[in-house]
Design an enzyme around this catalytic site. Structure first.
Site, PDB file in Angstrom:
ATOM      1  N   ALA A  83       4.954   0.527  10.953  1.00 53.23           N
ATOM      2  CA  ALA A  83       5.409  -0.317  12.225  1.00 53.23           C
ATOM      3  C   ALA A  83       4.954  -1.847  12.231  1.00 53.23           C
ATOM      4  O   ALA A  83       4.870  -2.497  13.159  1.00 53.23           O
ATOM      5  CB  ALA A  83       4.592   0.222  13.610  1.00 53.23           C
ATOM      6  N   GLU A 105      11.336  -5.656  10.422  1.00 51.34           N
ATOM      7  CA  GLU A 105      12.434  -6.392   9.676  1.00 51.34           C
ATOM      8  C   GLU A 105      13.175  -5.817   8.742  1.00 51.34           C
ATOM      9  O   GLU A 105      14.436  -6.013   8.812  1.00 51.34           O
ATOM     10  CB  GLU A 105      11.489  -7.629   8.890  1.00 51.34           C
ATOM     11  N   TYR A 155       5.440  -5.620  10.959  1.00 46.09           N
ATOM     12  CA  TYR A 155       6.609  -6.656  10.945  1.00 46.09           C
ATOM     13  C   TYR A 155       7.490  -6.567   9.833  1.00 46.09           C
ATOM     14  O   TYR A 155       8.726  -6.647   9.920  1.00 46.09           O
ATOM     15  CB  TYR A 155       6.198  -8.039  11.172  1.00 46.09           C
ATOM     16  N   VAL A 156       7.074  -5.969   8.582  1.00 41.75           N
ATOM     17  CA  VAL A 156       7.929  -5.909   7.440  1.00 41.75           C
ATOM     18  C   VAL A 156       8.472  -4.797   7.589  1.00 41.75           C
ATOM     19  O   VAL A 156       9.855  -4.730   7.498  1.00 41.75           O
ATOM     20  CB  VAL A 156       6.862  -5.677   6.173  1.00 41.75           C
ATOM     21  N   HIS A 161      20.307 -28.413  27.980  1.00 40.83           N
ATOM     22  CA  HIS A 161      21.146 -27.500  28.392  1.00 40.83           C
ATOM     23  C   HIS A 161      22.288 -27.378  27.605  1.00 40.83           C
ATOM     24  O   HIS A 161      23.416 -28.460  27.401  1.00 40.83           O
ATOM     25  CB  HIS A 161      21.438 -27.770  29.787  1.00 40.83           C
ATOM     26  N   ARG A 204       0.825  -1.288   0.045  1.00 36.55           N
ATOM     27  CA  ARG A 204      -0.048  -0.009  -0.065  1.00 36.55           C
ATOM     28  C   ARG A 204       0.912   1.234   0.087  1.00 36.55           C
ATOM     29  O   ARG A 204       1.791   1.424   0.816  1.00 36.55           O
ATOM     30  CB  ARG A 204      -0.729   0.074   1.396  1.00 36.55           C
TER      31      ARG A 204
END
Length: 428
Positions: free
Chosen positions: A129, A135, A131-132, A403, A97
């Protein structure tokens, strides 16, 4: 590209582990871009081969309904071909967009463009803002670039806000600048070039204040629009949400028109994730033609945001769980931790974070899983299986941890948020 940035951090850590190498280590954008695009090309070719092997007729053309059971497909030469079918599946996806402001389409790029950008973007403003946005901003900062992210309101809308803010704080501590509560109103070109120079004018969302900044590249990542407006859905009778162009379906991906189904990012209120679309498509095909009854689970979806400190989640956010069950009916267990691989370089002490949300009304069943740390995708995928199996807090506690790993923190969580107890960790 995220892996490119991860390797850069690993090289910085390597010196603390005794590796000695020339200080003039640098990154070559062209080499990375070519390698990434070659891989994407090989994937696309592989899909074509797989379709052929399954005797699927692939038609490279633009399709639109002209009747409820008939579509017109137009290829790049303008040739029209008509097809009829008993059933249709809509999977048109989304496209980035734009902002609808002066200069956005002329001078800005989107995340789609970034993968094939022929030059290093230089000083970059990321708008958004999602996630793209985080990232892209994170990996560019990992290459050593000057990165600013302009945020209108909150980070990672739809995700757990506690986790989103922790991921954002880590990015800020590692050099990413955030311009919060601003929206761009105009983009102007100051100099042409590769990269050139752009002037961005932005307005505060709280006052009438205007600010200006100069950048080499402006990357827009404010979401994507469903590609449903030019495929003739009105002629087929398919109802579309007028606000976002998305399609409502029932729990079998069936639209309001019984013979037309829809999957993927164009679904209203569903995850915009490729693996979700793939899963929904596979299960739909098996129900339609294989006698299956299994439906896609849109709740317990494991996913990862590949920010510099990766964020993995599955199930409900703390905000959503509280809304559904009430705070008194939840128990949230959490802890900070310090991965062993971070200890020798001495970085990010007690910045990683683990949290599970349990339903006290259902035997402390885990309804939300959240992890902020390295290799989040690998960690979250395994716990996603456990949640599909109905994992409880008691079952996690009775599991022996491996661990020293990051994932073992989920077998030793004993501090609840409601107790207000100290969650910092010392040692591995």
């Amino acid at each position: 590209m995220h892996q490119t940035a991860v390797l850069g951090t690993a090289m910085q850590d390597a010196r603390k582990f005794g590796w000695e190498f020339d200080e003039t280590v640098k990154h070559n954008w062209e080499t990375m871009k070519t390698a990434v695009n070659n891989y994407i090309g090989s994937l696309n070719w592989g899909y074509r081969v797989a379709l052929r092997d399954k005797n699927v007729n692939y038609v490279n053309a633009y399709a639109e309904f002209i009747e409820p059971h008939k579509i017109k497909a137009t290829n790049k030469r303008g040739k029209e071909t008509f097809y009829t079918a008993a059933k249709f599946v809509l999977a048109t996806g989304e496209r980035p967009r734009y902002l609808g402001i002066p200069g956005d389409k002329e001078y800005c790029i989107t995340s789609d463009d970034l993968f094939s950008l022929p030059h290093c973007p230089g000083k970059t403003l990321v708008i958004g803002a999602s996630y793209v946005a985080l990232e892209c901003g994170g990996f560019l900062a990992g290459l050593g670039l000057d990165v600013t992210i302009m945020v209108r309101s909150i980070l990672l809308r739809g995700f757990d806000q506690d986790m989103a803010n922790r991921a954002g704080e880590h990015m800020e501590e590692h050099g990413v600048k955030f311009l919060r509560k601003y929206v761009p109103v105009k983009i102007e070109e100051l100099e042409a070039g590769t990269p050139g120079k752009l002037k961005v004018t932005a307005k505060s969302t709280e006052t009438d204040e205007l600010i200006e900044g100069e950048y080499n590249t402006v990357l827009i990542a404010v979401g994507r629009d469903a590609c449903t407006d030019k495929v003739g859905l009105d002629k087929a009778g398919v109802k579309v949400n007028p606000k976002n162009g998305k399609i409502s379906v029932n729990d079998e991906e069936q639209t309001n028109v019984p013979h037309i189904y829809a999957i993927g990012d164009i679904l209203d209120g569903k995850w915009e994730l490729t693996p979700v679309a793939i899963q929904a498509g596979k299960l739909l095909a098996r129900r339609l033609y294989g006698g299956s009854t299994l439906k896609c689970d849109y709740v317990n979806v494991p996913t990862t945001v590949f920010t510099p400190l990766e964020y993995g989640s599955c199930g409900l956010s703390e905000d959503r769980a509280t809304e559904l069950y009430g705070q008194d009916n939840l128990e949230v267990f959490h802890s900070l931790f310090w991965p062993l691989e971070f200890t020798v370089p001495g970085r990010d002490n007690n910045k990683c974070y683990a949290k599970i949300i349990c339903n006290k009304l259902d035997n402390d069943r885990v309804i939300g899983f959240h992890y902020l740390g390295p290799n989040a995708g690998e960690v979250t995928q395994g716990f996603g299986v456990a949640m599909k199996c109905g994992a409880t807090k008691e079952q996690l506690d009775s599991t022996i941890g491996i661990h020293p790993t990051c994932a073992e923190i989920f077998t030793t969580l004993d501090v609840t948020k409601s107790s207000g107890g100290d969650i910092t960790q010392s040692g591995c």
